[in-house]
Design a protein around this motif. Structure first.
Motif, PDB file in Angstrom:
ATOM      1  N   ASP A   1       0.754  -1.350  -0.018  1.00  0.00           N
ATOM      2  CA  ASP A   1       0.146  -0.082   0.034  1.00  0.00           C
ATOM      3  C   ASP A   1       1.002   1.237   0.185  1.00  0.00           C
TER       4      ASP A   1
ATOM      5  N   HIS B   1      -4.116   4.242  -2.702  1.00  0.00           N
ATOM      6  CA  HIS B   1      -5.435   4.172  -1.967  1.00  0.00           C
ATOM      7  C   HIS B   1      -6.057   5.678  -2.257  1.00  0.00           C
TER       8      HIS B   1
ATOM      9  N   GLY C   1      -8.345   8.268  -3.772  1.00  0.00           N
ATOM     10  CA  GLY C   1      -9.644   8.016  -4.513  1.00  0.00           C
ATOM     11  C   GLY C   1     -10.630   8.929  -3.868  1.00  0.00           C
TER      12      GLY C   1
ATOM     13  N   ARG D   1      -6.899   1.868   4.672  1.00  0.00           N
ATOM     14  CA  ARG D   1      -6.732   2.652   3.442  1.00  0.00           C
ATOM     15  C   ARG D   1      -6.738   1.618   2.283  1.00  0.00           C
ATOM     16  N   SER D   2      -6.028   0.726   2.127  1.00  0.00           N
ATOM     17  CA  SER D   2      -6.205  -0.365   0.989  1.00  0.00           C
ATOM     18  C   SER D   2      -7.454  -0.867   0.673  1.00  0.00           C
TER      19      SER D   2
ATOM     20  N   SER E   1      -9.923   1.779  -0.572  1.00  0.00           N
ATOM     21  CA  SER E   1      -9.584   2.241  -1.871  1.00  0.00           C
ATOM     22  C   SER E   1     -10.155   1.146  -2.813  1.00  0.00           C
TER      23      SER E   1
ATOM     24  N   GLU F   1     -13.106   1.943  -5.730  1.00  0.00           N
ATOM     25  CA  GLU F   1     -12.804   1.408  -7.274  1.00  0.00           C
ATOM     26  C   GLU F   1     -14.159   0.668  -7.744  1.00  0.00           C
TER      27      GLU F   1
END
Length: 825
Positions: free
Chosen positions: A694, A699, A701, A814-815, A818, A822
């Motif tokens: 990460d 991340h 977005g 955060r990953s 993200s 998406e």
């Protein structure tokens, strides 16, 4: 000339002539009588000759001086096979003779020709006579010459004696002798014929060997015995050898005995019998070396004694049964004690009759099964004693043969105490399992309670790190707090690793890693401890990346544990060293192969990343070195050298390295330091990104609605602050009921949900959310202090998409967010 003789008168002359005529007449009459007497005697002699000729027991031919047959008897016709013609056939020409070697005897070489020529007889010549049918008959022939009154040879008498029976007897005798000799020489038993020597008092004093077979020399060790006396081999003949041989000579009765020949230190089984007539002093001796048999018999006897001793003193009941009927033939005292019967009372009884089996049918079926299978075992069999008491026994029955008769041995053991112990053991096992479960629950709860205060601290540190106007001192302080909180979190994890190691429940979150960065971070983590002890830490890292596939946190834990261990057992002011290099195979990056791809069988060993940690500390005791990676092992537990810790660091190192497919080994010399070498498989294709790390760009977005649920207010608020700092919307709830209400009102894209909540726990909240149609697309992330595999499995079953253990690396949050952004519509 005048004569003085007187002149006889005529009368006187007539008288004298008359007297002479009378005398002549008398003489003539006497001669006539003698002639008559001679003729009568000749006729008598002729009759006697004829009678003798005809009654002779052999074949007889009479021939004249030319060899022409004149007379023959009936035996001659029978011998020759036909009637010869007298006065026509010549004996030599009509009767063909063959020598024993098969050579034909011509006419001019016939013994008859020699006899007729010389008048000297030839006797006992062995030849074969050829009969008219072509057969040959063995005969013994005699030729005797006949002479007339003048002494001239006038003929010959030839007699033939049929020796076919004798030849057959001789052949049989030779065959018998050959068989005897063959047996004599091939016998395994020693055999000899001796002549016993007696003194004047007719007492045996010695014996002479007349004949011995090859086995005699082999078994007795006496060579060249024929013709020698026994005293030529031994100075004193042992009893009972001589006495027994003397008895055989005197009585004529054979004798058999076994005795030790002490001069040879051997035992022999001897059979002696007399040879020849009553006056003979010869004895035939047949003997066998039975030394091994005697030894075996003694061993068998001792074995029987030992068996009987064990049988009588065994602490298990033993029954011997007849292999056909199943009746008891023997019982040891302990068996009688168990059953409460006397040994004599057990004999002849079947098992069901002594309380061991229920009825006769079951008892006989067991005997049949033993006859077929040879082995039967009953682990728990109730036995009823003579007093009516029931006893649990174990029965092992084995079929065997004794003196060619089937038999059965039953070993019967009272397992009452064993059953009690087994029951107690099972109870203890249940108690231990319960204790183990409660220990795991305690550790899980302890780690949960420790993680709860760690999570808001870590979140606060991350918030402080985001301040842009930090002074260098603050930045350093934040870094120290960050490292120490992470280390404290690791210690909490280590507390759970005891259970994970013992049950194999350690799981990796693997990704492509440059091992150099792992080593750098581990050095940074341990630098404070090394600095406090005034130690120096040198490193040797390659310029090129060293790619491996593994869990970054776990590999960093390996290096940190090794460095901390090295520092712990190294004195103040000493030196530590850590190095990394590639061993064997190709250089990293030289091949386009991915992990697990096959290699050329002819190439070198697969390349590995080799990490070496070395110190010049106290070293490891050689007795401790083989156990250094065992759980709870500590090098020094004395007060002055106690370094703290749980004693699981190196055990964790070994387990984690093994999970990565690597090896670890320790080498040490007391007083000269230690070194630990870790080898990990090298990743041959660094371009292959199996689990990208990460970063901020990954991340970045659009912002999401995120609901944070945690009963720890500081922890919940800290996560919410971090979410807002990264552009997301965040709402906070502190129990299960308010969380469900907030979810319906807020309709978040993701819920960061603690499991240990009041009112309704996190599992119940997750299950409720999954049942709400309006919340069907919500991503559920467990943020919890419960990190065991069973906790992860339960969260998955409750509907959670992710399971993160406190204190959480916010980069992972955060990953996840993200990815949600998406995939959002």
């Amino acid at each position: 000339m005048t004569s003085n003789a007187p002149i006889l008168s005529v009368e006187q002359q007539l008288r004298e002539m008359n007297e002479a005529l009378l005398v002549s007449s008398i003489r003539q009459q006497e001669l006539a009588e003698q002639a008559q007497e001679a003729e009568a005697e000749m006729r008598t002699s002729e009759l006697r000759y004829r009678a003798l000729f005809e009654s002779a027991p052999m074949a007889v031919f009479a021939c004249d001086a030319q060899g022409v047959i004149q007379h023959y008897n009936a035996q001659a016709v029978e011998l020759w096979g036909r009637e010869p013609e007298c006065g026509v056939e010549k004996h030599c020409g009509s009767v063909k003779l063959w020598l024993p070697d098969g050579t034909f005897l011509p006419h001019d070489q016939s013994p008859l020709v020699q006899v007729l020529r010389t008048g000297v007889g030839v006797y006992n010549v062995e030849v074969f006579i050829e009969r008219p049918d072509g057969s040959r008959l063995p005969v013994l022939v005699n030729f005797a010459a006949l002479q007339d009154a003048t002494g001239e040879v006038s003929g010959a008498i030839t007699s033939f004696i049929d020796i076919a029976d004798r030849k057959q007897a001789e052949t049989s005798l030779r065959a018998s002798e050959e068989r005897y000799r063959g047996l004599f020489n091939s016998m395994d038993e020693g055999y000899c014929i001796i002549e016993v020597i007696f003194d004047q008092c007719e007492q045996p004093v010695d014996y002479r060997f007349l004949e011995v077979n090859p086995a005699f020399e082999k078994q007795s060790g006496m060579h060249g015995a024929p013709g020698k006396r026994m005293r030529e081999f031994v100075s004193e003949i042992e009893e009972p050898w001589l006495a027994n041989y003397g008895q055989v000579v005197r009585t004529g009765e054979p004798i058999r005995f076994a005795h030790e020949f002490k001069a040879l230190n051997r035992w022999f089984d001897v059979y002696a019998f007399k040879v020849g007539g009553w006056e003979s002093r010869k004895v035939a001796v047949l003997f066998t070396d039975i030394t091994q048999q005697r030894s075996a018999a003694e061993v068998l006897h001792h074995s029987e004694v030992r068996y009987r001793r064990l049988f009588e003193s065994a602490e298990d009941g033993i029954l011997i049964l007849d292999g056909r009927s199943g009746a008891v033939t023997d019982a040891n005292p302990f068996m009688a004690t168990i059953l409460g019967y006397s040994q004599a009372a057990l004999l002849g009884k079947e098992l069901w009759e002594i309380g061991l089996l229920q009825d006769a049918d079951i008892s006989r079926r067991m005997v049949q099964e033993l006859q077929q299978e040879g082995y039967v075992r009953y682990e728990h069999l109730p036995l009823e004693t003579a007093a009516g008491r029931r006893v649990e026994v174990e029965v092992i029955a084995t079929a065997y043969r004794e003196d060619d008769r089937p038999a059965i041995q039953c070993n019967i053991r009272d397992i009452t105490q064993r059953i009690l112990l087994e029951q107690k053991t099972r109870e203890q096992a249940v108690a231990l399992a319960d204790l183990h479960r409660r220990k795991d629950e305690f550790l899980a709860m302890l780690s949960h309670e420790l993680r709860n205060p760690l999570a808001p601290i870590l979140n606060s540190v991350q918030l402080l790190r985001m301040q842009r106007d930090r002074t260098p001192l603050q930045a350093e302080a934040h870094a120290i707090i960050d490292r120490q909180v992470a280390q404290l979190a690791r210690l909490v994890d280590d507390l759970l690793e005891v259970s994970r190691i013992s049950t194999g429940r350690i799981h990796l979150q693997a990704e492509r890693l440059d091992l150099r960065g792992i080593v750098e971070r581990a050095i940074e983590t341990t630098q404070s401890q090394v600095g406090r002890k005034g130690q120096s830490l040198a490193k040797s890292l390659p310029y090129e990346p060293v790619w491996v596939y593994g869990d970054s946190l776990r590999l960093e834990q390996v290096v940190v544990n090794l460095l901390n261990n090295a520092s712990k057992y190294t004195d103040r002011g000493e030196h530590l060293w850590v190095g990394l290099e590639v061993e064997g195979g190709q250089e990293p990056g030289a091949s386009g192969q991915g992990p697990g791809a096959s290699r050329d069988p002819g190439s070198a060993l697969p390349p590995v990343a080799a990490l070496l940690v070395r110190d010049n500390g106290v070293g490891i005791d050689p007795k401790l070195l083989p156990h250094i990676f065992d759980l709870f092992t500590q090098a020094d537990k004395s007060l002055d050298r106690s370094q703290g810790g749980l004693g699981i660091g190196l055990a964790l190192v070994k387990s984690l390295v093994a999970l990565h497919g690597g090896t670890v080994e320790a080498r040490s010399t007391v007083g000269e330091g230690s070194e630990f070498l870790v080898r990990l498989p090298l990743l041959l294709s660094p371009q292959l990104d199996l689990a990208p790390r990460d970063d901020d760009e990954t991340h970045a977005g659009r912002g999401l609605r995120v609901l944070v649920v945690d009963d720890n207010v500081d922890a919940a608020n800290g996560v919410a602050l971090l979410l807002r700092a990264f552009g997301h919307e965040a709402r906070v709830a502190h129990d299960g009921a308010s969380a469900m209400q907030a979810a319906l009102e807020y309709v978040p894209a993701a819920v960061l949900l603690d499991i240990g909540l009041p009112v309704a726990n996190g599992f119940q909240v997750a299950q409720w959310i999954r049942q709400e149609p309006a919340l069907k697309n919500v991503v559920l992330v467990a943020l919890t202090g419960y990190g065991q595999e069973s906790d992860r499995q339960r969260s998955h079953e409750a509907g959670f998409d992710h399971h993160l253990v406190k204190p959480v690396d916010f980069a992972k949050v955060r990953s996840i967010l993200s990815a949600v952004a998406e995939n959002a519509p």
